[in-house]
Design a protein around this motif. Sequence first.
Motif: not given
Lengths: 113, 113
Positions: A33, A35, A45, A48, A50, A55-56, A97-99, A102, B36, B99
């Motif tokens: 990512f 930022y 953000l 990012y 993967r 992805l975005d 990844g998920r849950d 970072q 954080y 994510y």
Amino acid sequence: DARVTQTPRHKVTEMGQEVTMRCQPILGHNTVFWYRQTMMQGLELLAYFRNRAPLDDSGMPKDRFSAEMPDATLATLKIQPSEPRDSAVYFCASGRGRDQPQHFGDGTRLSIL
Amino acid sequence: DQQVKQNSPSLSVQEGRISILNCDYTNSMFDYFLWYKKYPAEGPTFLISISSIKDKNEDGRFTVFLNKSAKHLSLHIVPSQPGDSAVYFCAAQREGSNYKLTFGKGTLLTVNP
């Protein structure tokens, strides 16, 4: 402890110059990512990835910013041409990844004169 | 539209007492929450997280509480120490968001000796 490494830590340059910021994610992390932190907006953000695929990047001004991951150990964020309003601290983070949290690098403090 | 809000920009606490940092969110699709800690000139450091299937998670002196009906979470630090003085960011992840984390603007905690 493994850490995300960002270079350079500080960059001062003149308006119109190209700026490249680099990030080495933590080995084994598959998400990266970018930022930007400013006083007004907080942590925004920008883009990012993967598994190295973008992805975005909807958070980036596309006409001047670009983000790439040429390989699994390097992510880059470029600004061309740079403007004074780009002055900020830019953070890179990586994660599994998920849950999963970072993990952040210590940032690049960018000043555009 | 700020989906994660930390309404207190700063908090001052005496050493040894409890610090309570608060965070509110508006998006009911958020299902993973993190705190954080950030020192000056460093990147944010992951502290503790909680999934929406739980209402409490503890790690040493740090406890996060989640109240889904109120869309509110809080971080308790007991006992507070001067080294805890930092900016604390609340962040949330939405199901199906690839994510992506949404951050609050942070609360500056000062623990006085």
